[in-house]
Motif scaffolding. Structure first.
Motif, PDB file in Angstrom:
ATOM      1  N   UNK A 208       5.150   2.118   3.357  1.00  0.00           N
ATOM      2  CA  UNK A 208       5.189   3.240   4.293  1.00  0.00           C
ATOM      3  C   UNK A 208       5.928   4.413   3.675  1.00  0.00           C
ATOM      4  N   UNK A 209       6.988   4.137   2.912  1.00  0.00           N
ATOM      5  CA  UNK A 209       7.796   5.202   2.317  1.00  0.00           C
ATOM      6  C   UNK A 209       6.996   5.996   1.291  1.00  0.00           C
ATOM      7  N   UNK A 210       6.182   5.274   0.475  1.00  0.00           N
ATOM      8  CA  UNK A 210       5.453   5.947  -0.599  1.00  0.00           C
ATOM      9  C   UNK A 210       4.131   6.543  -0.141  1.00  0.00           C
ATOM     10  N   UNK A 211       3.632   6.111   0.969  1.00  0.00           N
ATOM     11  CA  UNK A 211       2.297   6.519   1.388  1.00  0.00           C
ATOM     12  C   UNK A 211       2.304   7.848   2.117  1.00  0.00           C
ATOM     13  N   UNK A 212       1.128   8.479   2.152  1.00  0.00           N
ATOM     14  CA  UNK A 212       0.977   9.679   2.976  1.00  0.00           C
ATOM     15  C   UNK A 212       0.704   9.291   4.436  1.00  0.00           C
ATOM     16  N   UNK A 213       0.803   7.988   4.742  1.00  0.00           N
ATOM     17  CA  UNK A 213       0.621   7.435   6.081  1.00  0.00           C
ATOM     18  C   UNK A 213      -0.802   7.639   6.607  1.00  0.00           C
ATOM     19  N   UNK A 214      -1.747   7.816   5.714  1.00  0.00           N
ATOM     20  CA  UNK A 214      -3.158   7.927   6.103  1.00  0.00           C
ATOM     21  C   UNK A 214      -3.814   6.578   5.861  1.00  0.00           C
ATOM     22  N   UNK A 215      -4.123   5.876   6.915  1.00  0.00           N
ATOM     23  CA  UNK A 215      -4.782   4.586   6.804  1.00  0.00           C
ATOM     24  C   UNK A 215      -6.259   4.801   6.532  1.00  0.00           C
ATOM     25  N   UNK A 216      -6.785   4.032   5.607  1.00  0.00           N
ATOM     26  CA  UNK A 216      -8.183   4.148   5.219  1.00  0.00           C
ATOM     27  C   UNK A 216      -8.866   2.800   5.388  1.00  0.00           C
ATOM     28  N   UNK A 217     -10.108   2.811   5.834  1.00  0.00           N
ATOM     29  CA  UNK A 217     -10.884   1.574   5.873  1.00  0.00           C
ATOM     30  C   UNK A 217     -11.321   1.258   4.444  1.00  0.00           C
ATOM     31  N   UNK A 218     -10.885   0.136   3.951  1.00  0.00           N
ATOM     32  CA  UNK A 218     -11.181  -0.298   2.590  1.00  0.00           C
ATOM     33  C   UNK A 218     -11.513  -1.779   2.641  1.00  0.00           C
ATOM     34  N   UNK A 219     -12.745  -2.118   2.294  1.00  0.00           N
ATOM     35  CA  UNK A 219     -13.211  -3.496   2.356  1.00  0.00           C
ATOM     36  C   UNK A 219     -12.986  -4.092   3.755  1.00  0.00           C
ATOM     37  N   UNK A 220     -13.395  -3.321   4.752  1.00  0.00           N
ATOM     38  CA  UNK A 220     -13.369  -3.744   6.162  1.00  0.00           C
ATOM     39  C   UNK A 220     -11.972  -3.876   6.755  1.00  0.00           C
ATOM     40  N   UNK A 221     -10.951  -3.369   6.051  1.00  0.00           N
ATOM     41  CA  UNK A 221      -9.585  -3.544   6.531  1.00  0.00           C
ATOM     42  C   UNK A 221      -8.792  -2.251   6.408  1.00  0.00           C
ATOM     43  N   UNK A 222      -7.977  -1.885   7.404  1.00  0.00           N
ATOM     44  CA  UNK A 222      -7.116  -0.707   7.284  1.00  0.00           C
ATOM     45  C   UNK A 222      -6.136  -0.898   6.136  1.00  0.00           C
ATOM     46  N   UNK A 223      -6.078   0.097   5.247  1.00  0.00           N
ATOM     47  CA  UNK A 223      -5.326  -0.052   4.001  1.00  0.00           C
ATOM     48  C   UNK A 223      -4.583   1.234   3.684  1.00  0.00           C
ATOM     49  N   UNK A 224      -3.363   1.091   3.169  1.00  0.00           N
ATOM     50  CA  UNK A 224      -2.592   2.244   2.701  1.00  0.00           C
ATOM     51  C   UNK A 224      -2.752   2.399   1.198  1.00  0.00           C
ATOM     52  N   UNK A 225      -2.906   3.641   0.741  1.00  0.00           N
ATOM     53  CA  UNK A 225      -2.961   3.952  -0.685  1.00  0.00           C
ATOM     54  C   UNK A 225      -1.891   4.993  -1.012  1.00  0.00           C
ATOM     55  N   UNK A 226      -1.317   4.878  -2.198  1.00  0.00           N
ATOM     56  CA  UNK A 226      -0.342   5.862  -2.661  1.00  0.00           C
ATOM     57  C   UNK A 226      -1.061   7.183  -2.903  1.00  0.00           C
ATOM     58  N   UNK A 227      -0.439   8.285  -2.477  1.00  0.00           N
ATOM     59  CA  UNK A 227      -1.107   9.594  -2.495  1.00  0.00           C
ATOM     60  C   UNK A 227      -0.842  10.399  -3.773  1.00  0.00           C
ATOM     61  N   UNK A 228      -0.153   9.811  -4.755  1.00  0.00           N
ATOM     62  CA  UNK A 228       0.268  10.579  -5.928  1.00  0.00           C
ATOM     63  C   UNK A 228      -0.864  11.215  -6.712  1.00  0.00           C
ATOM     64  N   UNK A 229      -2.001  10.527  -6.815  1.00  0.00           N
ATOM     65  CA  UNK A 229      -3.136  11.068  -7.564  1.00  0.00           C
ATOM     66  C   UNK A 229      -3.568  12.423  -7.022  1.00  0.00           C
ATOM     67  N   UNK A 230      -3.768  12.511  -5.718  1.00  0.00           N
ATOM     68  CA  UNK A 230      -4.182  13.769  -5.109  1.00  0.00           C
ATOM     69  C   UNK A 230      -3.121  14.839  -5.228  1.00  0.00           C
ATOM     70  N   UNK A 231      -1.847  14.436  -5.136  1.00  0.00           N
ATOM     71  CA  UNK A 231      -0.743  15.393  -5.242  1.00  0.00           C
ATOM     72  C   UNK A 231      -0.723  16.066  -6.602  1.00  0.00           C
ATOM     73  N   UNK A 232      -0.793  15.276  -7.670  1.00  0.00           N
ATOM     74  CA  UNK A 232      -0.762  15.848  -9.022  1.00  0.00           C
ATOM     75  C   UNK A 232      -2.023  16.658  -9.313  1.00  0.00           C
TER      76      UNK A 232
END
Length: 317
Positions: A208-232
């Motif tokens: 939760x600390x590292x994430x942008x708190x945007x849950x995404x459906x990934x392989x049928x499951x709500x999933x958190x991804x680190x947002x660093x790629x988009x930031x840079x």
């Protein structure tokens, strides 16, 4: 230049263990392909899957969540293929300690490399990978590309294994950069006006600390991804490429760079991550056994107030 704060503080016993591990790996890596991948890899498969059952409970839970419409028999077949692939990855790590640059380029053949080099020109860029295929082979890109290639990693808790992995990843010219040092190294390259490539394995389990708190459906499951790629990418105007990988045979892959952001398009940083997530899911559904199912990816679950997005809606039309 590898940066490895943990490994630099190893004690004498850890150094002895490191050199014994590295020396043994180099010796084993000198064995012919047929011995490594037709004898050693099946033996490791037997140990991991049949004897120990390495993280089998996690794998089965992940597969059931990702493919609820598949039968139990179909999921078991993916499971067995995954463990065979995992055994191959173990052998790859050993093999990489003594593999030649020429052989590594054969193992990871980039089908559109000339086209990619023309497209990227002198621009800095981001390569987005997943734990799919053999991600360690991406260090082959540093061969023949004489600008900083920054391979971002999370330091391991074992200082011996951390030093071993750093050696394996940097012997072809890639810089291994701990995640917490990435910003400093990027700013240094910009200050020195150097072109750079950033390799990010972007399907790590987020917090939760590292994430942008945007849950995404990934392989049928709500999933958190680190947002660093988009930031840079947005902050420094870096194009983002997903590496679309396929396996030819054990330890041999083809790879194609696919652009998901050109460094100029007026989109948000989270949409860049969404595009990556959608592309990665397409790859996994195509060859599910090539993804790292033993990783406890879905440790976190969303709350009732969280909004869940579908990354496939963010793919360029």
């Amino acid at each position: 230049m590898a940066q490895n704060n943990k490994g630099d503080k190893m004690n004498p016993l850890q150094w002895v263990a490191y050199w014994l591990l590295l020396g043994s790996a180099k010796l084993v890596g000198l064995l012919p392909y047929c011995i490594l991948y037709k004898v050693l890899a099946p033996f490791i498969y037997f140990i991991l899957y049949r004897l120990v059952g390495y993280r089998k409970r996690v794998v089965r839970r992940n597969l059931a969540g990702a493919f609820p419409k598949k039968s139990e028999a179909e999921r078991r077949e993916i499971e067995r293929k995954f463990y065979r692939h995992l055994a191959t990855i173990f052998v790859d790590v050993i093999d990489l300690t003594s593999m030649s640059p020429r052989e590594l380029k054969r193992r990871m053949h980039i089908t559109n490399l000339d086209e990619f080099d023309r497209q990227v020109g002198s621009s800095s860029w981001i390569g987005a990978l997943g734990h799919y295929g053999e991600w360690e082979y991406f260090c082959s890109f540093a061969i023949g590309h004489n600008y900083p290639n920054l391979g971002v990693y999370h330091p391991l808790s074992s200082k011996v294994m951390d030093r071993f992995m750093i050696h394996m990843r940097t012997r072809f010219g890639m810089e291994a950069i701990p995640m917490f040092n990435l910003g400093r190294r990027v700013l240094q390259c910009i200050k020195e006006q150097k072109q750079m490539a950033i390799g990010l394995i972007a399907d790590q389990r987020s917090t939760i600390k590292l994430s942008d708190k945007r849950w995404r459906m990934f392989l049928n499951q709500p999933t958190l991804f680190i947002a660093g790629m988009g930031h840079y990418a947005k902050r420094f105007g870096m194009p983002v490429y997903v590496l679309d990988i396929d396996q030819v045979k054990p330890s041999y892959y083809t790879c194609r760079f696919e652009q998901i952001y050109d460094g100029k398009e007026d989109i948000s940083d989270v949409e860049i991550v969404d595009r990556y997530v959608a592309k990665l899911e397409d790859m996994i559904r195509r060859r599910p056994e090539l993804w790292l199912w033993s990783h406890n990816r879905w440790k976190h679950t969303p709350s009732a107030e969280d909004v869940i997005y579908n990354p496939h809606d963010s793919l360029p039309k």
